[in-house]
Design a protein around this motif. Structure first.
Motif, mmCIF file in Angstrom:
data_model
loop_
_atom_site.group_PDB
_atom_site.id
_atom_site.type_symbol
_atom_site.label_atom_id
_atom_site.label_comp_id
_atom_site.label_asym_id
_atom_site.label_seq_id
_atom_site.Cartn_x
_atom_site.Cartn_y
_atom_site.Cartn_z
ATOM 1 N N SER A 159 0.815 -1.220 0.000
ATOM 2 C CA SER A 159 0.000 0.000 0.000
ATOM 3 C C SER A 159 0.846 1.268 0.000
ATOM 4 C CB SER A 159 -0.919 0.024 1.226
ATOM 5 O OG SER A 159 -1.986 -0.879 1.057
ATOM 6 N N PHE A 160 2.012 1.196 0.639
ATOM 7 C CA PHE A 160 2.869 2.380 0.770
ATOM 8 C C PHE A 160 4.261 2.020 0.270
ATOM 9 C CE2 PHE A 160 -0.325 2.179 4.139
ATOM 10 C CZ PHE A 160 -1.064 3.312 3.837
ATOM 11 N N ILE A 180 5.694 7.403 6.630
ATOM 12 C CA ILE A 180 4.258 7.152 6.796
ATOM 13 C C ILE A 180 4.023 5.841 7.545
ATOM 14 C CG2 ILE A 180 3.955 6.066 4.489
ATOM 15 C CD1 ILE A 180 1.389 8.222 6.372
ATOM 16 N N ILE A 216 -13.180 0.817 3.574
ATOM 17 C CA ILE A 216 -11.944 1.346 2.983
ATOM 18 C C ILE A 216 -10.710 0.611 3.521
ATOM 19 C CG2 ILE A 216 -11.600 3.262 4.611
ATOM 20 C CD1 ILE A 216 -11.082 3.553 0.839
ATOM 21 N N SER A 267 -8.012 -1.523 0.994
ATOM 22 C CA SER A 267 -6.551 -1.400 0.985
ATOM 23 C C SER A 267 -5.851 -2.648 1.508
ATOM 24 C CB SER A 267 -6.108 -0.197 1.823
ATOM 25 O OG SER A 267 -6.391 1.003 1.140
ATOM 26 N N LEU A 313 -1.301 9.089 1.977
ATOM 27 C CA LEU A 313 -2.566 8.752 2.646
ATOM 28 C C LEU A 313 -3.729 8.954 1.690
ATOM 29 C CD1 LEU A 313 -2.272 10.244 6.257
ATOM 30 C CD2 LEU A 313 -2.530 7.831 5.646
ATOM 31 N N LYS A 337 -3.647 8.872 -1.530
ATOM 32 C CA LYS A 337 -3.602 7.911 -2.631
ATOM 33 C C LYS A 337 -4.284 6.603 -2.212
ATOM 34 C CE LYS A 337 -0.336 5.788 -5.819
ATOM 35 N NZ LYS A 337 1.095 5.465 -6.027
ATOM 36 N N SER A 338 -4.033 6.171 -0.975
ATOM 37 C CA SER A 338 -4.625 4.914 -0.497
ATOM 38 C C SER A 338 -6.070 5.093 -0.037
ATOM 39 C CB SER A 338 -3.797 4.342 0.662
ATOM 40 O OG SER A 338 -2.601 3.780 0.185
ATOM 41 N N PHE A 339 -6.374 6.273 0.490
ATOM 42 C CA PHE A 339 -7.711 6.522 1.048
ATOM 43 C C PHE A 339 -8.253 7.805 0.428
ATOM 44 C CE2 PHE A 339 -4.890 4.515 4.163
ATOM 45 C CZ PHE A 339 -5.529 3.300 4.317
ATOM 46 N N PRO A 340 -8.653 7.729 -0.843
ATOM 47 C CA PRO A 340 -9.024 8.949 -1.582
ATOM 48 C C PRO A 340 -10.315 9.592 -1.078
ATOM 49 C CG PRO A 340 -9.462 7.003 -2.903
ATOM 50 C CD PRO A 340 -8.762 6.520 -1.663
#
Lengths: 129, 129, 129
Positions: A64-65, A83, B60, B64, C61, C63-66
């Motif tokens: 994810s990151f 992050i 969400i 992810s 953040l 990008k993963s949790f728009p």
């Protein structure tokens, strides 16, 4: 306390080191705070039995990151580690009862390295109450 | 305290149970720590009004960190639950003032089940100061 | 303490404000808890030097949790802000020694706005021990 990490990304079980500090404090009831004074490492509590668990956790965090993203601006190129450190957090708090950490049977405290290997440290503070 | 979860993934509002423990402690000023002794469940603070919020949060997180990923190695197949537990965290800390939890108007404390349904527990420790 | 955020998503360094509260408390040894009483804002500890770090953290953040996802149900349309708040967390705990916050050299405490700009607040509680 000092700790030496040996991989770029790694979870190291530090439960016994934290338990030692609780013993030395002679405090029977209160809370223990484990704090990591770094910005590319953190601390979390998770399974102490099957080492594949923390391996999977590192894998899914990295998915994810990811380490590389063309939109990262930070010149050191380790924004992924920053992050991840904030996602795991810079501290954990555990209740102390009868001089022991009140962890669940499967719980261990893990130092989370995200930009190693490095010499790292963490603090343990036990307060009575 | 004991709690029974009823779904595979679920946020359960435990604010009133924590507030009861603060009252029983007779401590007027200090901090309250809520600790979850499991590795596939956690605890967080979020909105107590519209139940769609925690529903969206579970959605969400699952998007992810999905339940199934062919690169997971852990034999129990619940690695998604372990990472979600660490992301939410194993404890929350709330300030206690005049015998009350100093939560914001819209805040509730949620037990976060990620591998249920199960019988679970959480600890509440109130320290004076 | 009051704080005014100026952007929809923003990390604001509040370390000096927290340090002031520690000084005012006159407590030399113990722990400091910083608590955010909102559900679309949080608090975290990360790098205080290069501002690109927190910029990258907000980017990854998001990008993963728009902000937008057609499966979100919450009527206010800010579910992304709620999950980000829980991922960063509603509190941080820092050890206090000799009247000072025991932060690492590169660490700062950041108020994390995810649904601004707004008038916000945070609490600081210092306990001795």
């Amino acid at each position: 306390m000092q700790i030496q990490t040996t991989k770029p990304q790694q979870f190291i079980n530090i439960t016994h080191l934290v338990a030692d500090e609780v013993r030395k404090s002679n405090i029977k009831d209160g809370i223990a705070v484990v704090f990591v004074p770094h910005t590319t490492a953190g601390v979390t509590i998770n399974e102490n039995a099957d080492p594949d668990v923390v391996c999977d956790m590192l894998y899914i965090l990295d998915k994810s990151f990811p380490e590389n993203d063309r939109n990262y601006r930070h010149f050191e190129g380790n924004s992924h580690a920053h992050i991840k450190a904030s996602l795991m957090g810079s501290s954990v708090t555990v209740i102390v009862k009868n001089g022991r950490l009140m962890l669940g049977r499967w719980q261990g405290i893990y130092f989370c390295e995200f930009d190693g290997p490095r010499s790292r440290e963490f603090y343990v503070k036990v307060t009575e109450g």
